[in-house]
Design a protein around this motif. Structure first.
Motif, PDB file in Angstrom:
ATOM      1  N   GLN A 163       0.746  -1.301  -0.042  1.00 16.96           N
ATOM      2  CA  GLN A 163       0.037   0.105  -0.047  1.00 16.96           C
ATOM      3  C   GLN A 163       0.647   1.424   0.070  1.00 16.96           C
ATOM      4  OE1 GLN A 163      -3.111   0.095  -0.470  1.00 16.96           O
ATOM      5  NE2 GLN A 163      -4.266  -1.369   0.627  1.00 16.96           N
ATOM      6  N   ASN A 164       0.366   2.376  -0.725  1.00 18.60           N
ATOM      7  CA  ASN A 164       0.659   3.778  -0.151  1.00 18.60           C
ATOM      8  C   ASN A 164      -0.161   4.290   1.055  1.00 18.60           C
ATOM      9  OD1 ASN A 164       2.510   4.166  -2.628  1.00 18.60           O
ATOM     10  ND2 ASN A 164       0.761   3.642  -3.782  1.00 18.60           N
ATOM     11  N   GLY A 188       6.419  -2.737  -3.912  1.00 20.53           N
ATOM     12  CA  GLY A 188       5.133  -3.104  -4.872  1.00 20.53           C
ATOM     13  C   GLY A 188       3.693  -2.516  -5.072  1.00 20.53           C
ATOM     14  N   ALA A 189       3.855  -1.269  -4.331  1.00 22.62           N
ATOM     15  CA  ALA A 189       2.574  -0.521  -4.276  1.00 22.62           C
ATOM     16  C   ALA A 189       2.406   0.073  -5.484  1.00 22.62           C
ATOM     17  CB  ALA A 189       2.435   0.208  -3.043  1.00 22.62           C
ATOM     18  N   LYS A 190       1.435   0.292  -6.154  1.00 25.00           N
ATOM     19  CA  LYS A 190       1.148   1.049  -7.153  1.00 25.00           C
ATOM     20  C   LYS A 190       1.533   2.773  -7.161  1.00 25.00           C
ATOM     21  CE  LYS A 190      -2.856  -2.081  -8.173  1.00 25.00           C
ATOM     22  NZ  LYS A 190      -4.158  -1.972  -7.768  1.00 25.00           N
ATOM     23  N   PHE A 191       2.285   3.229  -8.186  1.00 27.97           N
ATOM     24  CA  PHE A 191       2.719   4.462  -8.118  1.00 27.97           C
ATOM     25  C   PHE A 191       1.764   5.214  -8.229  1.00 27.97           C
ATOM     26  CE2 PHE A 191       3.511   3.692 -12.813  1.00 27.97           C
ATOM     27  CZ  PHE A 191       2.989   4.886 -13.161  1.00 27.97           C
ATOM     28  N   ILE A 239      -3.536   9.374  -4.758  1.00 32.05           N
ATOM     29  CA  ILE A 239      -4.855   8.992  -4.396  1.00 32.05           C
ATOM     30  C   ILE A 239      -4.693   8.661  -2.892  1.00 32.05           C
ATOM     31  CG2 ILE A 239      -6.744   7.180  -4.276  1.00 32.05           C
ATOM     32  CD1 ILE A 239      -5.578   6.741  -7.307  1.00 32.05           C
ATOM     33  N   ALA A 240      -3.537   8.166  -2.174  1.00 34.38           N
ATOM     34  CA  ALA A 240      -3.684   7.975  -0.707  1.00 34.38           C
ATOM     35  C   ALA A 240      -3.489   9.425  -0.106  1.00 34.38           C
ATOM     36  CB  ALA A 240      -2.313   7.243  -0.562  1.00 34.38           C
ATOM     37  N   MET A 241      -2.907  10.035  -0.672  1.00 37.03           N
ATOM     38  CA  MET A 241      -2.487  11.580  -0.151  1.00 37.03           C
ATOM     39  C   MET A 241      -3.895  12.472  -0.269  1.00 37.03           C
ATOM     40  SD  MET A 241       0.986  12.740  -0.834  1.00 37.03           S
ATOM     41  CE  MET A 241       1.517  12.363  -2.315  1.00 37.03           C
TER      42      MET A 241
END
Length: 141
Positions: free
Chosen positions: A30-31, A49-52, A57-59
């Motif tokens: 996860q991010n 491995g988290a999607k760049f 989106i996380a922020m």
């Protein structure tokens, strides 16, 4: 004089650690973003491995949860077509989302920050964020 409580970097790092623990248990990299009560980034982690694509989106999830003082998934139904909040996702220059995974962090009923998680499914993101927020709540009480 009026003072306010806000989230320290040290505590933000603990919140990230709890989220990482849950994400690893689930096998979902996860991010993870943690913001203060004004939505400013305090700490961030991109697990291997988290999607760049999910970094922003996380922020955004954390920013929205801090500003709303509510979990993003709880706001989602109120922003659907025909509901009073429809169109809210276009506000704040696009820094608003109702995708699950944003959860406020509170002390004595006052929001001091928020966590945003993204890179899994919305359900996985929500589970990781909620776990970290629940653990935060146990820690501060």
């Amino acid at each position: 004089m009026i003072t306010k409580q806000t989230l320290s970097y040290a505590l933000a790092e603990k919140v990230i650690g709890w989220a990482v623990d849950k994400a690893e248990e689930m096998g979902v990299p996860q991010n993870i973003a943690v913001v203060d009560d004004a939505g400013h980034l305090v700490a961030f982690c991109r697990m291997d491995g988290a999607k760049f694509f999910s970094i922003e989106i996380a922020m955004t999830k954390a920013y929205a949860a801090a500003g709303l003082r509510a979990s993003t998934h709880e706001v989602a139904p109120k922003t659907q077509p025909g509901m009073p909040g429809y169109g809210a996702q276009a506000l704040n220059g696009g820094r608003f989302t109702t995708l699950g995974g944003g959860v406020p962090l509170s002390v004595d009923g006052r929001t001091v920050g928020a966590i945003g998680v993204s890179s899994g499914t919305v359900e996985q993101d929500t589970e990781v964020a909620q776990y970290a927020a629940n653990t935060f709540q146990e820690y501060v009480n």
